[in-house]
Write an enzyme that holds these catalytic residues in place. Structure first.
Site, short mmCIF file in Angstrom:
data_model
loop_
_atom_site.label_atom_id
_atom_site.label_comp_id
_atom_site.label_asym_id
_atom_site.label_seq_id
_atom_site.Cartn_x
_atom_site.Cartn_y
_atom_site.Cartn_z
N HIS A 1 -60.38 17.77 32.66
CA HIS A 1 -60.70 18.04 34.07
C HIS A 1 -62.02 18.74 34.28
O HIS A 1 -62.30 19.19 35.41
CB HIS A 1 -59.60 18.88 34.72
N LYS B 1 -63.27 25.10 49.13
CA LYS B 1 -62.96 24.83 47.72
C LYS B 1 -63.10 26.15 47.00
O LYS B 1 -63.55 27.14 47.58
CB LYS B 1 -63.92 23.79 47.12
N ARG B 2 -62.73 26.19 45.71
CA ARG B 2 -62.94 27.43 44.97
C ARG B 2 -64.42 27.79 44.96
O ARG B 2 -65.30 26.93 45.01
CB ARG B 2 -62.44 27.26 43.54
N THR C 1 -61.26 16.53 44.84
CA THR C 1 -60.18 15.85 45.56
C THR C 1 -60.22 16.24 47.04
O THR C 1 -59.78 15.49 47.89
CB THR C 1 -58.80 16.20 44.97
N LYS D 1 -59.65 14.21 50.79
CA LYS D 1 -58.84 14.68 51.93
C LYS D 1 -59.67 14.66 53.21
O LYS D 1 -59.18 14.29 54.29
CB LYS D 1 -58.28 16.08 51.64
N LYS E 1 -70.54 24.65 42.37
CA LYS E 1 -70.19 24.00 43.64
C LYS E 1 -71.21 24.30 44.73
O LYS E 1 -71.20 23.71 45.80
CB LYS E 1 -68.78 24.42 44.07
C1 OAK Z 1 -59.40 24.34 36.03
C2 OAK Z 1 -59.31 25.07 34.88
C3 OAK Z 1 -59.80 24.57 33.70
C4 OAK Z 1 -60.37 23.32 33.68
C5 OAK Z 1 -60.46 22.59 34.83
C6 OAK Z 1 -59.98 23.10 36.01
C7 OAK Z 1 -60.06 22.34 37.27
O1 OAK Z 1 -59.45 22.71 38.26
N1 OAK Z 1 -60.80 21.24 37.30
C8 OAK Z 1 -60.85 20.44 38.48
O2 OAK Z 1 -59.87 19.42 38.37
C9 OAK Z 1 -59.80 18.60 39.52
C10 OAK Z 1 -58.67 17.64 39.33
O3 OAK Z 1 -58.96 16.73 38.33
C11 OAK Z 1 -61.13 17.91 39.76
O4 OAK Z 1 -61.05 17.18 40.95
C12 OAK Z 1 -62.26 18.94 39.85
O5 OAK Z 1 -63.49 18.28 39.94
C13 OAK Z 1 -62.23 19.85 38.65
O6 OAK Z 1 -63.17 20.89 38.79
#
Ligand code: OAK
Length: 822
Positions: free
Chosen positions: A355, A543-544, A651, A655, A549
């Site tokens: 991710h 978003k976070r 995501t 939305k 970002k």
């Molecule tokens: C959180 C902690 C560790 C590694 C990744 C994440 C995370 O939230 N990644 C996010 O995952 C989403 C779902 O796949 C993506 O849409 C985001 O771009 C990504 O930052």
């Protein structure tokens, strides 16, 4: 499905009586919420039992979605939606003089996740149930999930969120499935009478893992799957008359371990902190989940060699990756399989989703910590590594470099991504661009060695929550125009295309957007005390908070616009409301300072008579799933402005699109595919490409100082960070942000997210937004087309792709859909 209104009303009143000894008139809103929820749970549990019975009969393959995070959001409204009973229940409650919206608002927002990764897990569970697949979500029942964010004096303050305080009606404790999880100690081994080496963990500390189940209701199909989250309890290990000092000490330690382990969710997004307790959390829920998956299988099967035909483990990023070694342990130590047998089953069972490519998020546990906490697991990882290094040597004889880059254990660290890739049969990224970057850059060596494992699964979102529940006005309008197939078949939205040029449709569509803006304006008035004009452009970034970002670029651009307005008070300017919502990890200095900057800029601009309300800046406190639904519905512009290559997918972007906002974004993550679907004309794209960013990163060559020196507008804005314009009491307050952009000592560390490089291009794109919005009809057309083209971004599509390429489950259709009423 039939709904017996009178019966339902009676159940609610009776619940209030039996739970609280009160009448409806005497009950508090929280009590009414509980009573309504129990009435709904009653129906859900019937369906739940029927589903599980059918699963027992049909014996389908089961997916276990293993995740440290499930950002579920509130359940009541969602369950009503998926039971297709929302309107009937609202009506019934109305007859009792109760407003369903207010009842929903009483529910705590179970925030057992940080952001994208956790919310994706929740969307996937919704889709799996809706698409008739047998699935469990496996996670942790954190006592405190994501903190509640308060803004005091412009600063973020983290307040613990005790979501279980009033009792959560949609969970069910299942002590009969409790499991023991062992930490620490050492491993002894001996050879048994058959010549096999037996390994035994000794001198360990145990925790009892007790599952709580939450129902996951499929849309209109009677299916109810399970989210199983594990709580920790001390094992009962010493009787009170035992005064042996060692026992007593151990008992206290075990009690502390149990108390601490599920206490709190680590509030980091895209960041690895390397905390010992975090590794304990990982092993705790994985060991319990893997043990239960094997036990469940063995209750109805005899041959473990076929385990993978009935079970799939999907690892949500590397956080659950100890599952690879834990499954090996259970198969070998508890079920006597050989290494080779266990390895084949494990590889065929596990699959890994990546991710993020942010290097700071990569999990690398120090050997010392890992082996001390999980001695048997470490042994197994060592052996997996030993065998894998042999494979590397066979394939690339004499190539030390490959071993250095690919080994699972190297340089005193256990690399979890490597373990996940080696121990599974599938590795996927979450958007096309992201997967390409994994293959060509981050995981290139692995891709070259085992290309067959790699695949892409572009993320999606559930339209049930993010349109049907979040935006009832638009949902009804869509259904009136093209029917309701979109609820379970999002591409059916494309039928809306024929309305894109229809003026009446455009007007109705924009009127709905307006009403949603009024709804959000009211929320902002009540929560922020700020008056915003629903006729202004609602330009939203929620978003976070993370440097990649680039919320900082957004606010710097607002500072620039403000300068323009101050210089030219009579300039042509379309009123704009800039809306932010973001939580920062508690220890992330620059992220927290950016929140303060946004609020400081808001204070100045919102109160400047020269601006005269033409710019408003709003920071929405405590952004979370529940208020997100209102925000998406009200947005005109969706800010998706990450540094290209950094946002794996995103995501939120989907939305917004589904709710008719136009994307203002970089060619990053799933933005690329969004633009592909809706057309460049209906989005505002700017900035460096991923390829250009990667080029700069690999070969150097970007110096933000050149831009600072040559661009007056940018220089002026940056100087305002350090001359007290927005912090007269403390002109140095924002110096760290300034330094992050212009590190004069080390240019390699300056502006690592290319904010100055993209600034002009962003400002220019923002001018295009303004011009486009002034052309009302064209804007309406573009907004409508965004909805019409959102079909690809349903998590239903994503899940069907996981099914086709990775899980291969069969659908289970219930013989008769249980009635909603009894
Ligand atoms: C959180 C902690 C560790 C590694 C990744 C994440 C995370 O939230 N990644 C996010 O995952 C989403 C779902 O796949 C993506 O849409 C985001 O771009 C990504 O930052």
């Amino acid at each position: 499905m039939k709904f017996d209104k009178e019966l339902f009303k009676g159940t609610v009143l009776n619940n209030i009586k039996t739970l609280y000894r009160r009448t409806l008139e005497e009950a508090t809103e929280q009590q009414i919420f509980q009573a309504v929820s129990y009435a709904i749970k009653d129906v859900v549990v019937d369906n739940w039992m029927a589903t599980q019975k059918e699963y027992e009969k049909k014996d389908p393959k089961i997916v276990y979605y293993m995740s440290m995070e499930f950002l579920m959001g509130r359940a009541l409204g969602n369950n009503l939606i998926n039971l297709r009973a929302y309107k009937e229940v609202a009506e019934a409650l109305d007859e009792l003089g109760v407003d369903l919206n207010l009842v929903e608002d009483q529910e705590p927002d179970p925030a057992l996740g940080n952001g994208g990764l956790g919310r994706l897990a929740a969307c996937f569970l919704d889709s799996l149930a809706t698409l008739n697949y047998a699935a469990y979500g496996c996670g942790i029942r954190y006592r405190y999930g994501m903190f509640r964010q308060e803004i005091r004096d412009g600063y973020q303050v983290e307040v613990p969120d005790n979501w279980l305080a009033d009792g959560y009606p949609f969970e069910l404790r299942r002590p009969e499935y409790a499991k023991e999880v062992k930490f620490g100690g050492w491993v002894s081994s001996y050879v048994d009478e058959n010549g096999r080496t037996i390994f035994k963990q000794e001198g360990y500390q145990s925790v009892q893992a007790v599952p709580y189940d939450m129902p996951i209701v499929g849309y209109g199909n009677g299916i109810v799957n399970t989210l199983r989250i594990w709580d920790a309890q001390p094992v009962e290990c010493f009787s009170l008359d035992s005064f042996d000092k060692g026992d007593y000490q151990k008992a206290v330690e075990q009690e502390n371990l149990a108390r601490n382990i599920v206490e709190v969710l680590y509030p980091n997004d895209n960041h690895y902190a390397g905390k010992e307790l975090r590794l304990k959390q990982q092993y705790f829920f994985i060991s319990a989940s893997v043990q239960e998956a094997v036990d469940k299988y063995m209750r109805t099967h005899t041959d473990l060699h076929k385990f993978h035909e009935k079970v799939a483990f999907q690892l949500n990023d590397t956080h659950p990756t100890v599952a690879v070694a834990e499954l090996m342990r259970v198969l070998m130590d508890d079920h006597d399989l050989s290494w080779d047998e266990a390895w084949e089953i494990t590889c065929k069972t596990c699959a890994y989703t990546n991710h993020t490519i942010m290097s700071e998020a990569l999990e690398k546990w120090p050997i010392e910590l890992f082996s001390r906490l999980l001695p048997r697991i470490y042994q197994i990882v060592e052996e997996i590594n030993r065998r894998f290094v042999l494979r590397i040597q066979q394939m690339y004889p004499g190539n030390q470099e490959k071993i250095r880059k690919m080994a699972i254990i190297y340089d005193g660290q256990v690399k979890m991504a490597h373990l996940a890739i080696v121990g599974g049969h599938s590795v996927n990224g979450v958007a096309r661009l992201h997967t390409e970057i994994l293959e060509k850059q981050e995981l290139r060596d692995f891709y070259e060695m085992m290309p067959e494992k790699f695949n892409n699964k572009t993320n999606g979102i559930t339209q049930r929550r993010f349109l049907l529940h979040a935006n009832p006005l638009l949902a009804d309008w869509v259904t009136d125009h093209v029917g309701d197939e979109w609820i379970t078949d999002l591409p059916a939205l494309s039928r809306l295309r024929i309305y894109a040029d229809d003026e009446k449709a455009q007007q109705e569509f924009m009127n709905i957007k307006y009403q949603n803006k009024v709804r959000l304006a009211k929320y902002i008035r009540e929560h922020n005390g700020i008056e915003v004009d629903p006729r202004s452009i609602f330009d939203v970034q929620v978003k976070r908070l993370h440097e990649y970002k680039r919320q900082l670029m957004n606010i710097l651009h607002i500072m620039y616009l403000y300068n323009e307005l101050k210089d030219h008070p009579d300039m042509d300017f379309y009123p704009r409301t800039f809306i932010f919502g973001a939580k920062a990890a508690a220890g992330y200095r620059n992220a927290k300072l950016t929140i303060k900057l946004i609020n400081s800029v808001a204070d100045v601009i919102n109160n400047d008579p020269v601006v005269d309300g033409r710019i408003k800046v709003v920071f929405i406190e405590n952004y979370r799933v529940s208020n997100a639904e209102w925000i998406f519905a009200a947005a005109d512009v969706s800010e998706q402005i990450s540094t290209a290559s950094k946002e794996a997918s995103g995501t939120g972007n989907m939305k917004f699109m589904l709710n008719g906002a136009l994307t203002l974004g970089t060619m990053d993550g799933a933005n690329v595919e969004i633009v592909e679907e809706v057309g460049k004309k209906n989005a505002f794209i700017f900035g460096l490409s991923a390829e250009q960013v990667i080029q700069y990163e690999n070969y150097g060559g970007y110096n933000p100082m050149d831009i600072f020196n040559n661009d007056q507008d940018i220089r002026r804005v940056l100087m305002q960070l350090i001359n007290g314009t927005y912090s007269p009491q403390d002109p140095e307050l924002f110096r760290p942000l300034y330094n992050s952009l212009l590190n004069t000592q080390d240019t390699a560390k300056a502006d690592t997210y290319f904010i100055l490089a993209d600034f002009k291009s962003y400002a220019e794109a923002q001018r295009r937004v303004e011009a486009a919005y002034k052309d009302e009809k064209n804007w309406a057309k573009s907004a409508l087309l965004n909805v019409a083209c959102a079909g690809k971004f349903s998590s239903d599509r994503t899940i069907e792709e996981y099914e086709r390429d990775i899980w291969h489950q069969e659908k289970v259709i219930l013989p008769s859909k249980p009635e909603l009423s009894k």
